[in-house]
Design a protein around this motif. Structure first.
Motif, PDB file in Angstrom:
ATOM      1  N   TYR A 218       0.827  -1.215   0.000  1.00 31.76           N
ATOM      2  CA  TYR A 218       0.000   0.000   0.000  1.00 31.76           C
ATOM      3  C   TYR A 218       0.854   1.254   0.000  1.00 31.76           C
ATOM      4  O   TYR A 218       0.532   2.242  -0.653  1.00 31.76           O
ATOM      5  N   LEU A 219       1.969   1.186   0.743  1.00 35.92           N
ATOM      6  CA  LEU A 219       2.868   2.337   0.786  1.00 35.92           C
ATOM      7  C   LEU A 219       3.490   2.579  -0.593  1.00 35.92           C
ATOM      8  O   LEU A 219       3.619   3.711  -1.058  1.00 35.92           O
ATOM      9  N   LYS A 220       3.814   1.501  -1.256  1.00 32.66           N
ATOM     10  CA  LYS A 220       4.361   1.574  -2.610  1.00 32.66           C
ATOM     11  C   LYS A 220       3.362   2.260  -3.555  1.00 32.66           C
ATOM     12  O   LYS A 220       3.715   3.129  -4.346  1.00 32.66           O
ATOM     13  N   LYS A 221       2.133   1.827  -3.428  1.00 30.15           N
ATOM     14  CA  LYS A 221       1.065   2.378  -4.265  1.00 30.15           C
ATOM     15  C   LYS A 221       0.871   3.866  -3.956  1.00 30.15           C
ATOM     16  O   LYS A 221       0.725   4.694  -4.859  1.00 30.15           O
ATOM     17  N   LEU A 222       0.910   4.178  -2.663  1.00 32.68           N
ATOM     18  CA  LEU A 222       0.741   5.565  -2.236  1.00 32.68           C
ATOM     19  C   LEU A 222       1.864   6.434  -2.805  1.00 32.68           C
ATOM     20  O   LEU A 222       1.611   7.478  -3.403  1.00 32.68           O
ATOM     21  N   VAL A 223       3.104   5.979  -2.641  1.00 33.91           N
ATOM     22  CA  VAL A 223       4.242   6.748  -3.147  1.00 33.91           C
ATOM     23  C   VAL A 223       4.096   6.961  -4.660  1.00 33.91           C
ATOM     24  O   VAL A 223       4.276   8.054  -5.181  1.00 33.91           O
ATOM     25  N   LYS A 224       3.715   5.912  -5.344  1.00 38.41           N
ATOM     26  CA  LYS A 224       3.586   5.976  -6.792  1.00 38.41           C
ATOM     27  C   LYS A 224       2.554   7.016  -7.227  1.00 38.41           C
ATOM     28  O   LYS A 224       2.726   7.715  -8.225  1.00 38.41           O
ATOM     29  N   GLU A 225       1.488   7.118  -6.466  1.00 43.07           N
ATOM     30  CA  GLU A 225       0.415   8.041  -6.850  1.00 43.07           C
ATOM     31  C   GLU A 225       0.670   9.488  -6.457  1.00 43.07           C
ATOM     32  O   GLU A 225       0.051  10.397  -6.997  1.00 43.07           O
ATOM     33  N   VAL A 226       1.573   9.698  -5.490  1.00 49.72           N
ATOM     34  CA  VAL A 226       1.866  11.067  -5.066  1.00 49.72           C
ATOM     35  C   VAL A 226       2.962  11.634  -5.963  1.00 49.72           C
ATOM     36  O   VAL A 226       3.969  10.976  -6.217  1.00 49.72           O
ATOM     37  N   LYS A 227       2.750  12.865  -6.407  1.00 52.49           N
ATOM     38  CA  LYS A 227       3.722  13.462  -7.324  1.00 52.49           C
ATOM     39  C   LYS A 227       5.044  13.746  -6.608  1.00 52.49           C
ATOM     40  O   LYS A 227       5.069  14.238  -5.503  1.00 52.49           O
ATOM     41  N   PRO A 228       6.181  13.426  -7.251  1.00 48.35           N
ATOM     42  CA  PRO A 228       7.496  13.637  -6.627  1.00 48.35           C
ATOM     43  C   PRO A 228       7.823  15.136  -6.488  1.00 48.35           C
ATOM     44  O   PRO A 228       7.187  15.940  -7.161  1.00 48.35           O
ATOM     45  N   PRO A 229       8.831  15.463  -5.672  1.00 52.41           N
ATOM     46  CA  PRO A 229       9.631  14.574  -4.827  1.00 52.41           C
ATOM     47  C   PRO A 229       8.937  14.218  -3.510  1.00 52.41           C
ATOM     48  O   PRO A 229       8.163  15.005  -3.000  1.00 52.41           O
ATOM     49  N   ARG A 230       9.289  13.022  -3.027  1.00 52.32           N
ATOM     50  CA  ARG A 230       8.655  12.526  -1.814  1.00 52.32           C
ATOM     51  C   ARG A 230       9.719  12.046  -0.836  1.00 52.32           C
ATOM     52  O   ARG A 230      10.682  11.388  -1.221  1.00 52.32           O
ATOM     53  N   ILE A 231       9.540  12.422   0.413  1.00 56.69           N
ATOM     54  CA  ILE A 231      10.457  11.964   1.461  1.00 56.69           C
ATOM     55  C   ILE A 231       9.676  11.027   2.369  1.00 56.69           C
ATOM     56  O   ILE A 231       8.626  11.395   2.879  1.00 56.69           O
ATOM     57  N   LEU A 232      10.184   9.826   2.535  1.00 61.07           N
ATOM     58  CA  LEU A 232       9.532   8.884   3.441  1.00 61.07           C
ATOM     59  C   LEU A 232      10.190   9.019   4.806  1.00 61.07           C
ATOM     60  O   LEU A 232      11.414   9.113   4.914  1.00 61.07           O
ATOM     61  N   HIS A 233       9.372   9.054   5.859  1.00 60.73           N
ATOM     62  CA  HIS A 233       9.919   9.192   7.213  1.00 60.73           C
ATOM     63  C   HIS A 233       9.384   8.082   8.102  1.00 60.73           C
ATOM     64  O   HIS A 233       8.199   7.761   8.058  1.00 60.73           O
ATOM     65  N   SER A 234      10.271   7.501   8.881  1.00 61.12           N
ATOM     66  CA  SER A 234       9.792   6.554   9.879  1.00 61.12           C
ATOM     67  C   SER A 234      10.593   6.678  11.156  1.00 61.12           C
ATOM     68  O   SER A 234      11.800   6.911  11.135  1.00 61.12           O
ATOM     69  N   CYS A 235       9.903   6.531  12.271  1.00 56.69           N
ATOM     70  CA  CYS A 235      10.566   6.619  13.569  1.00 56.69           C
ATOM     71  C   CYS A 235      10.881   5.221  14.103  1.00 56.69           C
ATOM     72  O   CYS A 235      10.508   4.227  13.516  1.00 56.69           O
ATOM     73  N   GLY A 236      11.531   5.197  15.230  1.00 55.87           N
ATOM     74  CA  GLY A 236      11.818   3.921  15.893  1.00 55.87           C
ATOM     75  C   GLY A 236      13.060   3.255  15.328  1.00 55.87           C
ATOM     76  O   GLY A 236      13.747   3.778  14.448  1.00 55.87           O
ATOM     77  N   GLN A 237      13.315   2.049  15.854  1.00 55.07           N
ATOM     78  CA  GLN A 237      14.516   1.319  15.500  1.00 55.07           C
ATOM     79  C   GLN A 237      14.267   0.512  14.223  1.00 55.07           C
ATOM     80  O   GLN A 237      13.482  -0.421  14.207  1.00 55.07           O
ATOM     81  N   LEU A 238      14.951   0.893  13.155  1.00 53.95           N
ATOM     82  CA  LEU A 238      14.700   0.266  11.847  1.00 53.95           C
ATOM     83  C   LEU A 238      15.751  -0.797  11.523  1.00 53.95           C
ATOM     84  O   LEU A 238      15.669  -1.468  10.509  1.00 53.95           O
ATOM     85  N   LEU A 257      14.747   9.067   2.393  1.00 51.52           N
ATOM     86  CA  LEU A 257      14.255   8.433   3.620  1.00 51.52           C
ATOM     87  C   LEU A 257      14.854   9.191   4.790  1.00 51.52           C
ATOM     88  O   LEU A 257      16.034   9.547   4.769  1.00 51.52           O
ATOM     89  N   THR A 258      14.045   9.459   5.818  1.00 52.47           N
ATOM     90  CA  THR A 258      14.610  10.066   7.024  1.00 52.47           C
ATOM     91  C   THR A 258      14.325   9.194   8.241  1.00 52.47           C
ATOM     92  O   THR A 258      13.262   8.590   8.342  1.00 52.47           O
ATOM     93  N   ILE A 259      15.320   9.152   9.114  1.00 51.44           N
ATOM     94  CA  ILE A 259      15.275   8.225  10.253  1.00 51.44           C
ATOM     95  C   ILE A 259      15.629   8.959  11.539  1.00 51.44           C
ATOM     96  O   ILE A 259      16.149  10.066  11.504  1.00 51.44           O
ATOM     97  N   GLU A 260      15.353   8.314  12.665  1.00 48.90           N
ATOM     98  CA  GLU A 260      15.732   8.950  13.932  1.00 48.90           C
ATOM     99  C   GLU A 260      16.868   8.214  14.610  1.00 48.90           C
ATOM    100  O   GLU A 260      17.387   7.231  14.088  1.00 48.90           O
ATOM    101  N   GLU A 261      17.218   8.689  15.797  1.00 48.98           N
ATOM    102  CA  GLU A 261      18.449   8.244  16.443  1.00 48.98           C
ATOM    103  C   GLU A 261      18.452   6.793  16.906  1.00 48.98           C
ATOM    104  O   GLU A 261      19.509   6.240  17.192  1.00 48.98           O
ATOM    105  N   SER A 262      17.264   6.152  16.960  1.00 46.95           N
ATOM    106  CA  SER A 262      17.267   4.729  17.341  1.00 46.95           C
ATOM    107  C   SER A 262      17.846   3.859  16.234  1.00 46.95           C
ATOM    108  O   SER A 262      18.112   2.676  16.454  1.00 46.95           O
ATOM    109  N   THR A 263      17.963   4.402  15.041  1.00 43.29           N
ATOM    110  CA  THR A 263      18.569   3.658  13.932  1.00 43.29           C
ATOM    111  C   THR A 263      19.970   4.211  13.678  1.00 43.29           C
ATOM    112  O   THR A 263      20.128   5.414  13.502  1.00 43.29           O
ATOM    113  N   PRO A 264      20.999   3.342  13.672  1.00 43.98           N
ATOM    114  CA  PRO A 264      22.356   3.853  13.453  1.00 43.98           C
ATOM    115  C   PRO A 264      22.536   4.392  12.023  1.00 43.98           C
ATOM    116  O   PRO A 264      22.228   3.696  11.053  1.00 43.98           O
TER     117      PRO A 264
END
Ligand code: ZN
Lengths: 344, 220
Positions: A218-238, A257-264
């Motif tokens: 679903y996320l893939k489909k969502l990204v595809k349908e939204v006009k670029p540029p797109r930044i994906l963000h996720s929190c937590g330990q990835l 892609l943007t990440i937070e400090e729980s991910t090295p």
């Protein structure tokens, strides 16, 4: 913007921005744009979204604030906590099944619902004012986070990922086109970049195999349908020594892609460097223990470290902490400008 | 024979089958299995296995929560059947948890509750946006051994102090241990407001709860 097109080599220095929340309590005071009014009044929303650019030179203006705009569209009764500054939440969870959601019959009807028109108007105001100066960024709370936090009881939602995955699929399948439409309405209002926040897909929340089955299609489909540029963000330990979900996130198709400090950062950078679709990585300076708490030297050191470990967009791991002193944001901005100046 | 019934309770928990756990509990009772053994050797064993898998990153929060749910549902069948004379190994204690305000992202907030349950505590979760008054009223009603509160902003952190003062006024403060958590909190802050412990995340919260109830230390 060039970074998002994969042209890091052609820029003089890295951007000093944040592509998620840029509101703080100090900003609310400075521009008389307090919550909850700034969630519902486009002029105040625009003021608050641009405040850190004006006060601290931050190189982005960002709206909205909080993550409930999308859930409200599907009928969530939003609690704005009148007379206090708290993140909007919901008064109750309205859905057990996807059929309990108030899904408009036509996808483009969402443009008129809830606060979507407010956010669009705020974007138009920001665009007029900052067109040539800094990117106007709008963020979208993506379906897994939006439904699982604000429409369905969170504990129930997580449990059903195991006990009743078809129900989760149904929620995601039915709503995804509407989330895409909301993002595109932000885009058409003038947003230069859309940040897609799928916050709760880390190892703290679900197994990467469930990201693959329940979220990714679903996320893939969502990204595809939204006009670029797109930044994906996720929190937590990835990432952990055994497992990671970063490579799967890059396969969703967002430019960054943007990440937070729980991910090295160094591990994420290694994975993103091999990714086909995602070519920029941002983060992962702690919004709380570095930028909020400071001191100045720690902020500078953390920016330096993030760049050294491979961050193309050294920025806070998530929204600025609400009570961050403006001075610390200024220190962050200057550190990024200074420390990345000789990269070109 | 009882072993098969006990085994099927363990399996239901380990396989995340809530309905199976309930029917296994019913069958065990019908067959005359000692409900205490069914709980301790059947359900609790299953939850321990699941807890180990969680620690080894084989499974994550949703699986853990379903296993806990299977255990809870089966307990509601088994508990009323416990003969008053038979001894049940007591839970490690009753913990009541609540958040003073919601986070920007809410989905993982059930973590502390699930972890405490797996560790053997009885958990009452008040959810988010719990007011000072509600914390105090619920302490009277639930009579927990530990109250856990978390907050995310320095402004709302002040309300933890109000809860502690409210408990004192009501004469409840000596009856419960108070543990605080949440990103902006610290052990210094816990001391300042007169809390008994501080746990930054779910794992730490479990450690602190165990320490407070089972290895008593002097109150700071
Ligand atoms: Zn985030």
């Amino acid at each position: 913007m060039d970074i998002l097109r994969g042209k890091k080599k052609q820029i003089d220095r890295l951007p000093a921005f944040n592509s998620v929340g840029t509101y703080t309590a100090d900003c609310m005071k400075a521009f008389d744009a307090y919550w909850p009014e700034a969630h519902r009044n486009p002029v105040k929303m625009a003021k608050l979204g641009a405040a850190l650019h004006r006060l601290a030179g931050l190189e982005s203006v960002v709206v909205p604030f909080g993550l409930t705009v999308e859930a409200e569209v599907f009928g969530a009764p939003v609690n704005f906590f009148e007379d206090s500054v708290k993140w909007p939440s919901v008064k109750k969870f309205i859905a057990k099944e996807a059929s309990d959601l108030k899904v408009p019959s036509r996808v483009d009807d969402v443009r008129q619902l809830g606060r979507v028109p407010v956010v669009c108007e705020a974007i138009r105001i920001l665009k007029r004012e900052f067109e040539a100066e800094v990117p106007v960024i709008a963020y979208l709370c993506c379906p897994f986070e939006s439904i699982g936090s604000f429409l369905v009881d969170s504990a129930d939602f997580l449990k059903r990922c195991i006990s009743e995955p078809e129900a989760i699929h149904e929620f995601m399948r039915v709503t995804t086109p509407y989330y895409a439409e909301i993002a595109n309405s932000f885009k058409e209002a003038g947003a230069d970049i859309i940040t897609l926040r799928e916050e709760a897909v880390s190892l703290n929340n679900i197994h990467p195999k469930h990201f693959d089955s329940l979220v990714k299609p679903y996320l893939k489909k969502l990204v595809k349908e939204v006009k670029p540029p797109r930044i994906l963000h996720s929190c937590g330990q990835l990432w952990s020594p055994n497992l990671e979900v970063i490579s799967k996130l890059t396969e969703c198709g967002a430019e960054a892609l943007t990440i937070e400090e729980s991910t090295p950062m160094e591990k994420a950078a290694e994975i993103v460097s091999k990714a086909e679709l995602t070519h920029a990585l941002g983060g992962n300076i702690s919004a709380y223990s570095v930028i909020h708490q400071g001191p100045k030297e720690k902020i500078q050191k953390s920016v330096e470290l993030a760049i050294a470990k491979g961050s193309d967009m050294p920025m806070p791991g998530c929204d600025f902490w609400l009570e961050t002193p403006t001075e610390h944001v200024r220190t962050f901005v200057e550190a990024v400008k200074d420390l990345s100046a000789d990269l070109g | 024979m009882g072993n098969d019934f006990i085994q099927s309770l363990t399996e239901a928990v380990v396989n995340y089958e809530v309905e199976d756990a309930v029917s296994a509990a019913k069958r065990a009772l019908e067959a005359g299995v000692d409900p205490v053994a069914a709980i301790e050797e059947g359900l609790a064993k299953g939850v321990r296995i699941v807890g180990d898998k969680f620690g080894a990153e084989e499974i994550f929060l949703p699986e853990l929560m379903v296993a806990v749910e299977a255990m809870k549902q089966a307990m509601t069948i088994l508990k009323p059947a416990i003969n008053k004379s038979s001894r049940v190994e007591k839970s490690l204690g009753r913990v009541m948890i609540g958040t003073i305000e919601g986070d920007i992202h809410d989905i993982g907030k059930s973590m502390v509750g699930a972890m405490l349950t797996v560790a053997g505590f009885e958990v009452v979760d008040l959810g988010t946006d719990v007011s000072v008054e509600r914390f105090i009223a619920k302490v009277k009603e639930v009579e927990p051994d530990i109250v856990g509160m978390s907050a995310l902003m320095t402004t709302t952190m002040l309300r933890m102090k109000d809860v502690i003062e409210g408990l004192r006024k009501e004469g409840l403060r000596e009856k419960v241990k108070v543990v605080i958590g949440g990103v902006p909190t610290s052990s210094e802050w816990a001391k300042e407001i007169g809390a008994d412990g501080h746990g930054w995340n779910a794992m730490e919260a479990v450690k602190v709860a165990k320490r407070l109830l089972h290895q008593p230390e002097e109150r700071s």
